[in-house]
Every structure is written in C-alpha cells, then in structure tokens.
Write a protein that holds these residues in place. Structure first.
Motif, PDB file in Angstrom:
ATOM      1  N   VAL A 127      42.387  21.422  66.952  1.00 11.74           N
ATOM      2  CA  VAL A 127      42.047  22.379  66.077  1.00 11.74           C
ATOM      3  C   VAL A 127      41.188  22.353  64.349  1.00 11.74           C
ATOM      4  O   VAL A 127      41.234  23.441  64.300  1.00 11.74           O
ATOM      5  CB  VAL A 127      42.545  20.543  64.626  1.00 11.74           C
ATOM      6  N   GLN A 128      39.805  22.077  65.209  1.00 10.20           N
ATOM      7  CA  GLN A 128      38.697  22.304  64.517  1.00 10.20           C
ATOM      8  C   GLN A 128      37.256  21.928  65.668  1.00 10.20           C
ATOM      9  O   GLN A 128      37.090  20.406  66.220  1.00 10.20           O
ATOM     10  CB  GLN A 128      37.589  21.808  63.642  1.00 10.20           C
ATOM     11  N   PHE A 129      36.381  23.361  66.304  1.00 10.69           N
ATOM     12  CA  PHE A 129      35.708  22.678  67.399  1.00 10.69           C
ATOM     13  C   PHE A 129      34.223  22.914  65.908  1.00 10.69           C
ATOM     14  O   PHE A 129      34.260  23.364  65.293  1.00 10.69           O
ATOM     15  CB  PHE A 129      35.332  23.985  68.283  1.00 10.69           C
ATOM     16  N   GLN A 130      32.800  22.156  66.565  1.00  8.97           N
ATOM     17  CA  GLN A 130      32.331  22.052  65.709  1.00  8.97           C
ATOM     18  C   GLN A 130      31.427  22.850  66.218  1.00  8.97           C
ATOM     19  O   GLN A 130      31.237  23.106  67.524  1.00  8.97           O
ATOM     20  CB  GLN A 130      31.570  20.650  65.455  1.00  8.97           C
ATOM     21  N   PRO A 131      30.152  23.553  65.617  1.00  9.50           N
ATOM     22  CA  PRO A 131      29.022  24.725  66.642  1.00  9.50           C
ATOM     23  C   PRO A 131      28.883  24.524  67.686  1.00  9.50           C
ATOM     24  O   PRO A 131      28.555  25.642  67.792  1.00  9.50           O
ATOM     25  CB  PRO A 131      27.987  25.263  65.113  1.00  9.50           C
ATOM     26  N   GLU A 132      28.283  23.633  68.286  1.00  8.23           N
ATOM     27  CA  GLU A 132      27.487  23.304  69.339  1.00  8.23           C
ATOM     28  C   GLU A 132      28.755  23.043  70.738  1.00  8.23           C
ATOM     29  O   GLU A 132      28.314  22.620  71.741  1.00  8.23           O
ATOM     30  CB  GLU A 132      26.776  21.760  69.258  1.00  8.23           C
ATOM     31  N   GLN A 133      30.023  23.013  69.925  1.00  6.22           N
ATOM     32  CA  GLN A 133      30.698  22.475  71.522  1.00  6.22           C
ATOM     33  C   GLN A 133      30.814  23.885  71.309  1.00  6.22           C
ATOM     34  O   GLN A 133      31.450  25.119  71.240  1.00  6.22           O
ATOM     35  CB  GLN A 133      31.675  21.429  70.791  1.00  6.22           C
ATOM     36  N   GLU A 193      49.162  27.539  62.355  1.00  3.27           N
ATOM     37  CA  GLU A 193      49.471  25.710  62.361  1.00  3.27           C
ATOM     38  C   GLU A 193      48.350  25.299  61.855  1.00  3.27           C
ATOM     39  O   GLU A 193      48.014  24.805  61.344  1.00  3.27           O
ATOM     40  CB  GLU A 193      50.167  25.700  62.948  1.00  3.27           C
ATOM     41  N   LEU A 194      47.407  25.498  63.284  1.00  6.23           N
ATOM     42  CA  LEU A 194      46.164  24.856  63.373  1.00  6.23           C
ATOM     43  C   LEU A 194      45.573  25.584  62.146  1.00  6.23           C
ATOM     44  O   LEU A 194      44.886  23.887  61.752  1.00  6.23           O
ATOM     45  CB  LEU A 194      45.388  25.145  64.506  1.00  6.23           C
ATOM     46  N   ALA A 195      45.620  26.161  62.295  1.00  5.38           N
ATOM     47  CA  ALA A 195      43.819  26.984  60.702  1.00  5.38           C
ATOM     48  C   ALA A 195      44.741  26.086  59.541  1.00  5.38           C
ATOM     49  O   ALA A 195      43.994  25.653  58.301  1.00  5.38           O
ATOM     50  CB  ALA A 195      44.395  28.592  60.257  1.00  5.38           C
ATOM     51  N   ALA A 196      45.632  26.146  58.513  1.00  6.92           N
ATOM     52  CA  ALA A 196      46.931  25.113  57.845  1.00  6.92           C
ATOM     53  C   ALA A 196      46.333  23.741  57.945  1.00  6.92           C
ATOM     54  O   ALA A 196      45.833  22.833  56.737  1.00  6.92           O
ATOM     55  CB  ALA A 196      48.136  25.265  58.032  1.00  6.92           C
ATOM     56  N   GLN A 197      46.243  22.790  59.345  1.00  7.94           N
ATOM     57  CA  GLN A 197      45.945  21.270  58.913  1.00  7.94           C
ATOM     58  C   GLN A 197      44.574  21.711  59.543  1.00  7.94           C
ATOM     59  O   GLN A 197      43.861  20.484  58.135  1.00  7.94           O
ATOM     60  CB  GLN A 197      46.464  21.099  61.032  1.00  7.94           C
ATOM     61  N   ARG A 198      43.214  22.418  59.256  1.00  5.20           N
ATOM     62  CA  ARG A 198      42.121  22.411  59.502  1.00  5.20           C
ATOM     63  C   ARG A 198      41.881  22.567  58.392  1.00  5.20           C
ATOM     64  O   ARG A 198      40.430  21.696  57.638  1.00  5.20           O
ATOM     65  CB  ARG A 198      41.012  23.498  60.400  1.00  5.20           C
ATOM     66  N   LEU A 212      42.938  19.491  56.550  1.00  8.72           N
ATOM     67  CA  LEU A 212      42.095  18.217  57.087  1.00  8.72           C
ATOM     68  C   LEU A 212      40.343  17.785  56.454  1.00  8.72           C
ATOM     69  O   LEU A 212      40.103  17.152  55.475  1.00  8.72           O
ATOM     70  CB  LEU A 212      42.172  17.759  58.860  1.00  8.72           C
ATOM     71  N   SER A 213      39.760  19.338  56.472  1.00  8.46           N
ATOM     72  CA  SER A 213      38.807  19.084  55.903  1.00  8.46           C
ATOM     73  C   SER A 213      38.065  19.183  54.130  1.00  8.46           C
ATOM     74  O   SER A 213      37.402  18.023  54.119  1.00  8.46           O
ATOM     75  CB  SER A 213      38.276  20.941  55.959  1.00  8.46           C
ATOM     76  N   GLN A 214      39.534  19.277  53.956  1.00  3.23           N
ATOM     77  CA  GLN A 214      39.900  19.164  52.567  1.00  3.23           C
ATOM     78  C   GLN A 214      39.532  17.454  52.266  1.00  3.23           C
ATOM     79  O   GLN A 214      38.431  16.446  51.374  1.00  3.23           O
ATOM     80  CB  GLN A 214      41.052  19.683  51.524  1.00  3.23           C
ATOM     81  N   ARG A 215      39.734  17.176  52.840  1.00  4.71           N
ATOM     82  CA  ARG A 215      40.387  15.122  52.748  1.00  4.71           C
ATOM     83  C   ARG A 215      39.127  14.592  53.226  1.00  4.71           C
ATOM     84  O   ARG A 215      38.400  13.546  52.611  1.00  4.71           O
ATOM     85  CB  ARG A 215      41.178  14.978  53.843  1.00  4.71           C
ATOM     86  N   VAL A 216      38.474  15.309  54.554  1.00  7.18           N
ATOM     87  CA  VAL A 216      37.269  14.779  54.892  1.00  7.18           C
ATOM     88  C   VAL A 216      36.111  14.831  53.304  1.00  7.18           C
ATOM     89  O   VAL A 216      35.333  14.311  53.267  1.00  7.18           O
ATOM     90  CB  VAL A 216      36.311  15.138  55.854  1.00  7.18           C
ATOM     91  N   GLU A 217      36.041  16.157  52.388  1.00  7.14           N
ATOM     92  CA  GLU A 217      35.507  16.237  51.346  1.00  7.14           C
ATOM     93  C   GLU A 217      35.575  15.645  50.416  1.00  7.14           C
ATOM     94  O   GLU A 217      34.368  15.197  49.930  1.00  7.14           O
ATOM     95  CB  GLU A 217      35.855  18.103  50.811  1.00  7.14           C
ATOM     96  N   SER A 273      33.782  17.848  63.967  1.00  4.30           N
ATOM     97  CA  SER A 273      34.776  18.639  64.755  1.00  4.30           C
ATOM     98  C   SER A 273      36.181  17.754  64.563  1.00  4.30           C
ATOM     99  O   SER A 273      35.950  17.149  64.024  1.00  4.30           O
ATOM    100  CB  SER A 273      34.106  17.929  66.024  1.00  4.30           C
ATOM    101  N   ILE A 274      37.591  18.410  64.820  1.00  2.00           N
ATOM    102  CA  ILE A 274      38.553  17.736  64.472  1.00  2.00           C
ATOM    103  C   ILE A 274      39.721  17.782  65.522  1.00  2.00           C
ATOM    104  O   ILE A 274      39.951  19.201  65.662  1.00  2.00           O
ATOM    105  CB  ILE A 274      39.131  18.192  63.002  1.00  2.00           C
ATOM    106  N   PHE A 275      39.832  17.021  66.077  1.00  2.00           N
ATOM    107  CA  PHE A 275      41.007  17.349  67.477  1.00  2.00           C
ATOM    108  C   PHE A 275      42.316  15.912  67.386  1.00  2.00           C
ATOM    109  O   PHE A 275      41.859  14.844  67.106  1.00  2.00           O
ATOM    110  CB  PHE A 275      41.090  16.618  69.009  1.00  2.00           C
ATOM    111  N   GLY A 276      43.537  16.232  67.468  1.00  2.00           N
ATOM    112  CA  GLY A 276      44.046  15.878  67.507  1.00  2.00           C
ATOM    113  C   GLY A 276      44.735  14.866  68.866  1.00  2.00           C
ATOM    114  O   GLY A 276      44.161  15.279  69.777  1.00  2.00           O
ATOM    115  N   TYR A 277      45.648  14.184  68.237  1.00  2.00           N
ATOM    116  CA  TYR A 277      45.130  12.667  69.929  1.00  2.00           C
ATOM    117  C   TYR A 277      47.157  13.053  70.588  1.00  2.00           C
ATOM    118  O   TYR A 277      47.794  13.163  69.278  1.00  2.00           O
ATOM    119  CB  TYR A 277      45.587  11.037  68.606  1.00  2.00           C
ATOM    120  N   PRO A 278      47.046  12.873  71.772  1.00  2.00           N
ATOM    121  CA  PRO A 278      48.276  12.937  72.483  1.00  2.00           C
ATOM    122  C   PRO A 278      48.678  12.198  72.009  1.00  2.00           C
ATOM    123  O   PRO A 278      48.595  10.949  72.371  1.00  2.00           O
ATOM    124  CB  PRO A 278      47.941  13.510  73.774  1.00  2.00           C
TER     125      PRO A 278
END
Length: 413
Positions: free
Chosen positions: A144-150, A297-302, A305-310, A364-369
C-alpha cells in the motif's frame, strides 16, 4: 549402435511430450507452445532469469519434437550451470530417447521416485511462470505504501514457488524481477516450532549473514526475517530461524517444497536480491497466493489509511482521552496490556498533560496476506509534552471492524 526406428523414436518423444503436458494446466496449454516472452510484448521487462528462459526453451523444443535442438540447448545450459539437477534429468531422458522408448520420465537418471517427483514439480513451477501471463498494470495488493527509506520490497507466492522484487517508486511499487524459490516441506502458514512450514504474513529483514558467517548449507548468504512478528505472537504462533538464504555449493536449486520453513533461492539469485535488502527496513510479504490489483485501488486505500493515522495523531494531541480511545478496538493488545489496562493508563497519563505534540514520519503501510482486513503500519514517532519528550519507531496493526479501521495492536518496532 542400431539407430532407433521412427516408430520407437516417436514413442519416446511422445512420452516426453506427455510429461510436459502433464505439468501444464489446461489454461497454460491453450496458450500454445511459444515461450511467454514472445507473447507478452507489453511486458518485456518482466522476463525471468536467463537460466529459466534457456530451460523452458529446451522443454518447449521437446514438446515440438525438436529433439536435437533441445539437446543442444540443455547441454549449453549445463555448461553454465553444471549442478542444475533438473537439466541433468532432461538431458538423460533425451539421450535415452535416442535409443529406445522410456518406461517412465527420469528412468535415465538413476534417481529415486521421490527425487523424480521433486524435479517434476520444479519443472512445472518454472514452466508455468513462463506460460502464464504476468498481470499487466497490476501490483500486489499488500504494498500500500513504502516509506522513503525503503528502497525495495519482497513478495513471496508459496503456491507458485515465486519471489517478486519490487522497487519503491515515490512510495508506490514498481516491478523489478521475479525468481524461483523453495519453501516449507509441509506447506505454508507456520504455527509452531518444527512444523516445517513457511510463515504467512508481513515481516522485515532483521540481519545480513555473509557466507563467512554461515555453513555451506545456506549458500552464499542469508537474511533472517522477523518471524514470529507481533501478530503471530498474539495468535500463539512460535518458532524461530526463518531466513531467506541460498543453497549448498554442489546444488543449483532445491525442489519447490524442500526447506524447513525458510525461503530458499539459487545462489546467483540470492546474490542479486541480497544487494537490495536493507536490515530493519525491507518488508518480506509472504502469502500462499498473490492478489494483484490496479494501482488506483492501492492509492485509494493509501489515502484512507493515511487519513485514519492522521486522525489518531490529531486526537492524541487534543488530550481528549475519549476521542483518542475511539481509534482502538475493544480487542486491542499491547505488550503486557489489554484494552482495559491501556485505557486506564492513558487516562492517568493524560490527567497530567496540559499539551501534547506528535510528529510522525517515514510511514509505511502493508496489507496482511490471507487477512484483507488487517494492515501493518510502521512509523517514526516524535513525542513531546509539558513533562516528557521521546522518540521511537512504532508499529501498529489496524483491523477493519464493522466498516471502521481500529488499532488492534501497538508497540515499539
């Protein structure tokens, strides 16, 4: 030596072709006999390793009854990779087919039936990779989302014996390459020590072990991963020592199901991947299949979830404990705490606060398989208040509960 009659040679070739047909699913067979690289003109950058391309080419030549060409290709392959057992098996059968019909695939190799079965499965996995289309304009739903250092992420599909390498392209995944892998003898979804299964979940590389620090069994390098992770421990799973690693020096590759739970690659592939792995940063997402989605679809989820964290960060700053606690599930757990003890602690702490400032970075945000309603969110947290300052790397697990994302775990990463 008496040259085989056309009928005897045809029978031998027919058996080899039947072997190839038995490896392939009907959908793959319907695609015809051209290598996948010729049919995926829009995906030329997605070709697997040279070895695999050479192997598949020789197998498809056999299927088309081009015996001499297949033999030439296999022998060229073995000059480069002399310890590639599957190629030796095919060469032996091609040699035997010149003399008389084969009674079974692998009868020229002198191997046990289990070894033959293992090599058949490896051939099937490698063939299907070439004959099945790679998803076009799709990415794994978990990234869903990398952080810059990854810089990179790894996604493993145990059902296809495949590892995919993705690059961080301004926060979104871009396909780089994929590789054949071996995983647990007993399959996937590890639960306990010694069950010989590969874990399923979101993990991170925790160390880099060069060849000088490991035995020859692990090949040219090894990278331990963070199994059991926080979620595994919450589910009562245990065990240790799950690594990405290579193979012994006398082996090119292992069968699809051959490890005690680790993800195992050919040494040349391990060397390539190892250059891209970052200790403490690179995510290793392991599933029993990979779900591919449109990047939109990932962009929408990103965004969601970013808004939820904020919102969680902002409500924490408000020093309004009721608003802050609304972000937590009643099934919440933290190290040594449940929801009730967490609530009690937060109310007590906030009673002494006149102001709080929270800064979050490197999210960073990653979905769980296997659990589409679970997300792993990691970030750097800079906390300050009227009586305390600290910085930490934090990890949260967010779960979708009645159409609302709630925090179900929180702790230091």
């Amino acid at each position: 030596m008496t040259r085989p009659t056309p009928g005897r040679l045809f029978a031998a070739l027919s058996l080899l072709c039947a072997f190839l047909a038995s490896l392939l699913a009907p959908s793959a067979m319907a695609m015809g006999s051209k290598p996948a690289a010729q049919k995926r003109e829009a995906s030329q950058d997605q070709s697997p390793s040279d070895l695999e391309s050479m192997l598949v080419k020789s197998l498809l030549e056999v299927r088309q009854n081009h015996l001499d060409i297949a033999m030439k290709d296999i022998e060229a392959l073995l000059k480069i990779y002399p310890n590639f057992k599957l190629a030796h098996l095919i060469r032996g059968d091609l040699l035997m087919a010149r003399a008389h019909p084969l009674s079974s695939i692998g009868s020229a190799a002198g191997a046990s039936q289990q070894q033959i079965s293992d090599l058949r499965e490896e051939a099937r996995a490698r063939l299907l990779r070439h004959l099945e289309q790679m998803p076009v304009n799709r990415v794994p739903k978990y990234l869903v989302q990398f952080q810059p250092e990854q810089h990179h992420a790894i996604v493993v599909d145990t059902s296809k014996s495949r590892l995919y390498l993705f690059q961080n392209d301004n926060g979104t995944p871009r396909y780089v390459a994929d590789y054949y892998i071996s995983s647990g003898k007993a399959g996937a979804e590890k639960n306990k020590e010694g069950d010989q299964k590969t874990p399923l979940g979101v993990y991170f590389v925790t160390a880099s072990l060069p060849k000088t620090q490991i035995s020859d069994f692990y090949g040219t390098g090894a990278f331990p991963i963070s199994y059991p992770n926080e979620w595994d421990r919450q589910q009562g799973k245990n065990g240790h020592g799950i690594w990405l690693h290579g193979v012994p020096s006398d082996t090119y590759s292992r069968p699809p199901r051959a490890s005690n739970g680790c993800v195992v690659l050919a040494n040349p592939d391990m060397d390539k991947i190892g250059k891209n792995l970052q200790v403490g940063l690179t995510p290793v997402v392991i599933g029993d299949k990979v779900d591919w989605v449109d990047p939109k679809e990932l962009a929408a989820q990103r965004s969601e979830l970013s808004q939820r964290v904020e919102n969680w960060r902002r409500d924490w700053e408000s020093v309004n404990t009721d608003k802050y606690l609304q972000h937590y599930s009643r099934n919440f757990r933290a190290p040594g705490q449940n929801y009730q003890s967490w609530e009690e602690q937060k109310r007590q702490v906030n009673a002494s606060k006149t102001w709080v400032k929270i800064k979050l970075s490197n999210i960073s945000i990653f979905g769980y398989p296997g659990n589409e309603n679970l997300m792993v969110i990691t970030f750097n947290q800079d906390y300050s208040s009227n009586n305390l300052k600290n910085q930490m790397k934090k990890r949260q697990y967010w779960k979708l509960d009645r159409n609302e994302w709630k925090i179900i775990y929180e702790g230091a990463a």
